[in-house]
Design a protein around this motif. Structure first.
Motif, mmCIF file in Angstrom:
data_model
loop_
_atom_site.group_PDB
_atom_site.id
_atom_site.type_symbol
_atom_site.label_atom_id
_atom_site.label_comp_id
_atom_site.label_asym_id
_atom_site.label_seq_id
_atom_site.Cartn_x
_atom_site.Cartn_y
_atom_site.Cartn_z
ATOM 1 N N GLY A 116 0.812 -1.213 0.000
ATOM 2 C CA GLY A 116 0.000 0.000 0.000
ATOM 3 C C GLY A 116 0.842 1.258 0.000
ATOM 4 O O GLY A 116 0.535 2.229 -0.711
ATOM 5 N N SER A 119 2.606 1.525 -3.436
ATOM 6 C CA SER A 119 1.617 1.886 -4.454
ATOM 7 C C SER A 119 1.267 3.368 -4.378
ATOM 8 O O SER A 119 1.083 4.027 -5.412
ATOM 9 C CB SER A 119 0.359 1.030 -4.271
ATOM 10 N N ALA A 120 1.179 3.922 -3.154
ATOM 11 C CA ALA A 120 0.864 5.343 -2.997
ATOM 12 C C ALA A 120 2.028 6.222 -3.437
ATOM 13 O O ALA A 120 1.825 7.259 -4.091
ATOM 14 C CB ALA A 120 0.508 5.640 -1.541
ATOM 15 N N ARG A 123 2.325 6.342 -7.421
ATOM 16 C CA ARG A 123 0.974 6.428 -7.983
ATOM 17 C C ARG A 123 1.021 6.536 -9.514
ATOM 18 O O ARG A 123 1.760 7.354 -10.066
ATOM 19 C CB ARG A 123 0.251 7.634 -7.404
ATOM 20 N N ASP A 128 2.036 0.416 -9.198
ATOM 21 C CA ASP A 128 0.739 0.798 -8.650
ATOM 22 C C ASP A 128 -0.381 0.020 -9.333
ATOM 23 O O ASP A 128 -1.292 -0.500 -8.683
ATOM 24 C CB ASP A 128 0.530 2.301 -8.823
ATOM 25 N N CYS A 131 -0.338 -3.647 -8.222
ATOM 26 C CA CYS A 131 -0.876 -3.778 -6.864
ATOM 27 C C CYS A 131 -2.397 -3.657 -6.858
ATOM 28 O O CYS A 131 -3.090 -4.402 -6.150
ATOM 29 C CB CYS A 131 -0.267 -2.715 -5.949
ATOM 30 N N THR A 132 -2.928 -2.742 -7.650
ATOM 31 C CA THR A 132 -4.379 -2.566 -7.720
ATOM 32 C C THR A 132 -5.054 -3.791 -8.308
ATOM 33 O O THR A 132 -6.077 -4.268 -7.792
ATOM 34 C CB THR A 132 -4.723 -1.328 -8.566
ATOM 35 N N ARG A 189 -5.643 -1.510 -0.047
ATOM 36 C CA ARG A 189 -6.324 -0.388 -0.697
ATOM 37 C C ARG A 189 -6.562 0.756 0.291
ATOM 38 O O ARG A 189 -6.446 1.932 -0.073
ATOM 39 C CB ARG A 189 -7.650 -0.876 -1.292
ATOM 40 N N THR A 191 -4.635 1.377 2.893
ATOM 41 C CA THR A 191 -3.312 1.967 3.116
ATOM 42 C C THR A 191 -2.947 2.905 1.982
ATOM 43 O O THR A 191 -2.447 4.020 2.207
ATOM 44 C CB THR A 191 -2.251 0.862 3.234
ATOM 45 N N ARG A 192 -3.195 2.479 0.778
ATOM 46 C CA ARG A 192 -2.882 3.311 -0.398
ATOM 47 C C ARG A 192 -3.677 4.609 -0.388
ATOM 48 O O ARG A 192 -3.115 5.706 -0.552
ATOM 49 C CB ARG A 192 -3.175 2.533 -1.682
ATOM 50 N N SER A 193 -4.998 4.511 -0.173
ATOM 51 C CA SER A 193 -5.824 5.724 -0.211
ATOM 52 C C SER A 193 -5.481 6.649 0.956
ATOM 53 O O SER A 193 -5.458 7.878 0.803
ATOM 54 C CB SER A 193 -7.310 5.349 -0.166
#
Length: 309
Positions: A116, A119-120, A123, A128, A131-132, A189, A191-193
């Motif tokens: 996460g 991925s962030a 971006r 990324d 991972c998504t 997800r 963690t990423r957001s």
């Protein structure tokens, strides 16, 4: 803080009462254990005598009142088939279920948090996107299918790990990975957001301008603030993991409370099912309470909002 905790504990009591009532009602609607306990040649008088002996001839509200009175004292009755204490049977299996649940949570966090964050940070990159796609695939993957595939590959084909049972660390690997893969997608997800939101804040830009190292910036400042929704969802995810443990314990023949409850449901063993459901519900409520307390530690504004509500 104490007011916050007391409010949560009061809610927890009502939640456990509601779950016990629903479980009690459903069990008494779907089947009659007496028909499994008596021989096929038993007369109606024999069936009625056994019902009276077990207390199943009383009205449902009277049976539930007796159940609550005994449950408060830690007595869930005896198994209808083994005549052993239901609480003892459950507590004997509880360590196995908690071991599997916490191992699955650890595996899920070890997968989700680094992916996460990466991925962030990257971006829109290939990493990324991968991972998504992995997160979406993981959420759509049935837990029983993943468990069976892991058994076929690592236990049957490669013969690296045992396929079932509980023993050493090697027995825990495949069930923990199965549960961890169940937890990881949503956590990754979130963690990423959360990281994407935090990394755009003014204090992050200020810290960078002051020359704060990127690693300190990410893990001391950004991740702590991004962890608030993650910690909140972990309380809910703990319940999901216990639910996933029902399938996982069945697939891997893991001797936990979930597999015990499934067997008890199939035989209408009321005391064991009721005790297992109530204790598991208590654990889920406790996990949510601890998650709420952790969130108030990370962000005291949550506690203040609760007290003014």
């Amino acid at each position: 803080m104490w007011t916050f905790v007391v409010h949560r504990l009061v809610r927890a009591v009502f939640v456990c009462l509601g779950i016990s009532l629903i479980t009690f009602t459903l069990l008494h609607v779907v089947g009659d254990p007496v028909l499994l306990l008596v021989p096929q040649s038993a007369s109606d008088a024999d069936v009625a005598l056994l019902k009276e002996k077990l207390g199943l001839d009383r009205p449902l509200w009277a049976q539930y009142a007796v159940f609550l009175r005994d449950a408060v004292r830690g007595d869930f009755g005896e198994s209808l088939f083994t005549q052993e204490s239901a609480l003892v049977l459950i507590l004997e299996r509880m360590p196995a279920t908690l071991e599997l649940t916490f191992a699955g949570m650890a595996v899920g966090l070890l997968i989700a948090l680094p992916l996460g964050v990466v991925s962030a940070i990257r971006r829109g990159s290939v990493v990324d996107r991968l991972c998504t796609v992995g997160a979406v695939t993981g959420q759509a993957m049935p837990i029983f299918w993943l468990g069976i595939m892991l058994i076929i590959v690592f236990a049957v084909k490669l013969r690296l790990l045992p396929a079932s049972g509980r023993g050493g660390l090697e027995h825990l690997v495949l069930p923990a990975i199965t549960l961890g893969a169940y937890l990881a997608p949503l956590t990754m997800r979130l963690t990423r957001s959360g990281m994407l939101d935090v990394l755009t804040q003014d204090y992050i830009r200020t810290a960078r301008a002051k020359g704060v190292g990127e690693r300190v910036l990410l893990f001391k400042h950004a991740l702590r603030n991004a962890a608030i929704p993650i910690v909140t969802i972990l309380g809910v995810q703990f319940g999901r993991l216990l639910g996933g443990a029902v399938v996982t314990e069945t697939v891997f023949a893991w001797p936990g409370v979930a597999s015990l409850a499934v067997k008890a449901i199939n035989t209408y063993d009321y005391p064991v099912v009721q005790g297992a459901v109530v204790l598991l519900a208590f654990l889920i409520v406790l996990a949510n309470l601890l998650a709420d307390i952790a969130v108030t530690w990370l962000d005291p504004r949550v506690r203040l909002e609760e007290e003014h509500a």
